[in-house]
Design a protein around this motif. Structure first.
Motif, PDB file in Angstrom:
ATOM      1  N   VAL A   1     -23.824  -6.545   4.772  1.00 12.81           N
ATOM      2  CA  VAL A   1     -23.601  -6.094   6.138  1.00 12.81           C
ATOM      3  C   VAL A   1     -22.479  -5.063   6.119  1.00 12.81           C
ATOM      4  N   GLY A   2     -21.501  -5.304   5.251  1.00 13.42           N
ATOM      5  CA  GLY A   2     -20.381  -4.383   5.133  1.00 13.42           C
ATOM      6  C   GLY A   2     -19.507  -4.727   3.947  1.00 13.42           C
ATOM      7  N   LEU A   3     -18.641  -3.781   3.620  1.00 13.31           N
ATOM      8  CA  LEU A   3     -17.681  -3.933   2.532  1.00 13.31           C
ATOM      9  C   LEU A   3     -16.328  -3.431   2.993  1.00 13.31           C
ATOM     10  N   ALA A   4     -15.282  -4.015   2.465  1.00 13.76           N
ATOM     11  CA  ALA A   4     -13.930  -3.467   2.568  1.00 13.76           C
ATOM     12  C   ALA A   4     -13.518  -3.153   1.138  1.00 13.76           C
ATOM     13  N   VAL A   5     -13.057  -1.929   0.908  1.00  9.47           N
ATOM     14  CA  VAL A   5     -12.716  -1.478  -0.437  1.00  9.47           C
ATOM     15  C   VAL A   5     -11.294  -0.950  -0.433  1.00  9.47           C
ATOM     16  N   PHE A   6     -10.516  -1.383  -1.434  1.00 10.74           N
ATOM     17  CA  PHE A   6      -9.127  -0.944  -1.567  1.00 10.74           C
ATOM     18  C   PHE A   6      -8.845  -0.622  -3.025  1.00 10.74           C
ATOM     19  N   GLY A   7      -8.095   0.441  -3.235  1.00 16.42           N
ATOM     20  CA  GLY A   7      -7.688   0.792  -4.590  1.00 16.42           C
ATOM     21  C   GLY A   7      -7.107   2.186  -4.634  1.00 16.42           C
ATOM     22  N   PRO A   8      -6.990   2.727  -5.844  1.00 11.22           N
ATOM     23  CA  PRO A   8      -6.485   4.089  -5.976  1.00 11.22           C
ATOM     24  C   PRO A   8      -7.314   5.057  -5.124  1.00 11.22           C
ATOM     25  N   LYS A   9      -6.629   5.922  -4.409  1.00 13.29           N
ATOM     26  CA  LYS A   9      -7.287   6.820  -3.465  1.00 13.29           C
ATOM     27  C   LYS A   9      -8.423   7.607  -4.114  1.00 13.29           C
TER      28      LYS A   9
ATOM     29  N   MET B   1       0.845  -1.176   0.000  1.00 14.03           N
ATOM     30  CA  MET B   1       0.000   0.000   0.000  1.00 14.03           C
ATOM     31  C   MET B   1       0.885   1.232   0.000  1.00 14.03           C
ATOM     32  N   SER B   2       0.388   2.257  -0.661  1.00 15.67           N
ATOM     33  CA  SER B   2       1.142   3.503  -0.727  1.00 15.67           C
ATOM     34  C   SER B   2       0.205   4.657  -0.428  1.00 15.67           C
ATOM     35  N   MET B   3       0.761   5.857  -0.460  1.00 17.43           N
ATOM     36  CA  MET B   3      -0.044   7.048  -0.211  1.00 17.43           C
ATOM     37  C   MET B   3      -1.068   7.283  -1.320  1.00 17.43           C
ATOM     38  N   SER B   4      -0.882   6.652  -2.485  1.00 18.97           N
ATOM     39  CA  SER B   4      -1.819   6.844  -3.588  1.00 18.97           C
ATOM     40  C   SER B   4      -2.964   5.833  -3.559  1.00 18.97           C
ATOM     41  N   THR B   5      -2.945   4.938  -2.581  1.00 22.81           N
ATOM     42  CA  THR B   5      -4.033   3.973  -2.422  1.00 22.81           C
ATOM     43  C   THR B   5      -4.745   4.221  -1.099  1.00 22.81           C
ATOM     44  N   LYS B   6      -5.938   3.652  -1.010  1.00 24.15           N
ATOM     45  CA  LYS B   6      -6.744   3.850   0.199  1.00 24.15           C
ATOM     46  C   LYS B   6      -7.533   2.582   0.488  1.00 24.15           C
ATOM     47  N   LEU B   7      -7.749   2.349   1.769  1.00 26.08           N
ATOM     48  CA  LEU B   7      -8.531   1.225   2.271  1.00 26.08           C
ATOM     49  C   LEU B   7      -9.613   1.787   3.175  1.00 26.08           C
ATOM     50  N   VAL B   8     -10.851   1.378   2.963  1.00 28.37           N
ATOM     51  CA  VAL B   8     -11.952   1.754   3.847  1.00 28.37           C
ATOM     52  C   VAL B   8     -12.804   0.537   4.156  1.00 28.37           C
ATOM     53  N   VAL B   9     -13.436   0.569   5.297  1.00 25.70           N
ATOM     54  CA  VAL B   9     -14.456  -0.406   5.666  1.00 25.70           C
ATOM     55  C   VAL B   9     -15.758   0.375   5.773  1.00 25.70           C
ATOM     56  N   VAL B  10     -16.796  -0.127   5.126  1.00 26.29           N
ATOM     57  CA  VAL B  10     -18.113   0.518   5.163  1.00 26.29           C
ATOM     58  C   VAL B  10     -19.095  -0.484   5.744  1.00 26.29           C
ATOM     59  N   LEU B  11     -19.711  -0.107   6.860  1.00 24.84           N
ATOM     60  CA  LEU B  11     -20.663  -0.984   7.545  1.00 24.84           C
ATOM     61  C   LEU B  11     -22.079  -0.444   7.426  1.00 24.84           C
TER      62      LEU B  11
ATOM     63  N   ILE C   1       0.734  -4.999  13.406  1.00 24.18           N
ATOM     64  CA  ILE C   1      -0.637  -4.731  12.980  1.00 24.18           C
ATOM     65  C   ILE C   1      -0.600  -3.986  11.649  1.00 24.18           C
ATOM     66  N   ASN C   2      -1.742  -3.772  11.069  1.00 23.01           N
ATOM     67  CA  ASN C   2      -1.830  -3.007   9.837  1.00 23.01           C
ATOM     68  C   ASN C   2      -1.286  -1.590  10.080  1.00 23.01           C
ATOM     69  N   PRO C   3      -0.301  -1.144   9.302  1.00 25.76           N
ATOM     70  CA  PRO C   3       0.282   0.175   9.534  1.00 25.76           C
ATOM     71  C   PRO C   3      -0.459   1.323   8.845  1.00 25.76           C
ATOM     72  N   HIS C   4      -1.564   1.044   8.183  1.00 27.61           N
ATOM     73  CA  HIS C   4      -2.274   2.054   7.407  1.00 27.61           C
ATOM     74  C   HIS C   4      -3.603   2.420   8.046  1.00 27.61           C
ATOM     75  N   PRO C   5      -4.033   3.666   7.903  1.00 27.28           N
ATOM     76  CA  PRO C   5      -5.344   4.051   8.434  1.00 27.28           C
ATOM     77  C   PRO C   5      -6.460   3.235   7.766  1.00 27.28           C
ATOM     78  N   VAL C   6      -7.482   2.929   8.546  1.00 25.75           N
ATOM     79  CA  VAL C   6      -8.641   2.214   8.014  1.00 25.75           C
ATOM     80  C   VAL C   6      -9.897   2.948   8.504  1.00 25.75           C
ATOM     81  N   PRO C   7     -10.333   3.967   7.772  1.00 22.23           N
ATOM     82  CA  PRO C   7     -11.569   4.636   8.179  1.00 22.23           C
ATOM     83  C   PRO C   7     -12.728   3.656   8.122  1.00 22.23           C
ATOM     84  N   THR C   8     -13.593   3.719   9.124  1.00 24.37           N
ATOM     85  CA  THR C   8     -14.783   2.877   9.151  1.00 24.37           C
ATOM     86  C   THR C   8     -15.982   3.793   8.989  1.00 24.37           C
ATOM     87  N   LEU C   9     -16.710   3.582   7.897  1.00 26.31           N
ATOM     88  CA  LEU C   9     -17.801   4.456   7.503  1.00 26.31           C
ATOM     89  C   LEU C   9     -19.139   3.741   7.617  1.00 26.31           C
ATOM     90  N   ALA C  10     -20.218   4.517   7.623  1.00 24.66           N
ATOM     91  CA  ALA C  10     -21.571   3.963   7.722  1.00 24.66           C
ATOM     92  C   ALA C  10     -22.333   4.237   6.434  1.00 24.66           C
TER      93      ALA C  10
END
Length: 136
Positions: free
Chosen positions: A114-122, A1-11, A54-63
């Motif tokens: 119930v939820g999604l985890a999404v990763f890709g270009p920011k 993962m780099s600064m140009s990618t992003k990971l989010v969890v949406v519940l 642990i995972n060293p990257h931020p993981v915003p959790t959204l609704a």
């Protein structure tokens, strides 16, 4: 993962706390297994006791609503983003084999996420999730 990618969890916004915690764990494990560099180095505390990385990257959790989750999943698939969905078919299955059997008989429009985890270009992840609020 780099600064140009992003990971989010949406519940889904109506989840009880225990269900939300379970969904986050399932999504995190499934997505983490698919990503390189998703695990930081082990560390030691001041007394030298080892702590697993642990995972060293931020993981915003959204609704989101159920309909928003369905739309995000479809758009993430169209954009070829890495997306892991956790749905009610999985939650209601006693074994993974049972889940796969039930999933094979479920039309995509009938899946309730119930939820999604999404990763890709920011920029792409932000387009799909940027208007969502933090889960709380």
């Amino acid at each position: 993962m780099s600064m140009s990618t992003k990971l989010v969890v949406v519940l889904r916004s109506d989840l009880e706390l225990a269900v939300a915690a379970n969904a986050s764990a399932v999504l995190g494990l499934a997505l983490g297994a698919r990503l390189e560099n998703s695990l930081g180095a082990d560390g030691k505390d001041a007394q030298g006791h080892l702590h697993a990385g642990i995972n060293p990257h931020p993981v915003p959790t959204l609704a989101a609503t159920g309909e928003q989750l369905r739309r995000i999943k479809a758009l993430a698939d169209e954009r070829d983003l890495t997306v892991v969905g956790f749905n009610e078919v999985a939650r209601g299955s006693r074994t993974y084999v049972d889940y796969l059997d039930r999933l094979a008989q479920t039309e995509p429009a009938q899946l309730e996420y119930v939820g999604l985890a999404v990763f890709g270009p920011k920029k792409d992840v932000n387009k799909l999730t940027g208007r969502l609020s933090l889960a709380g």
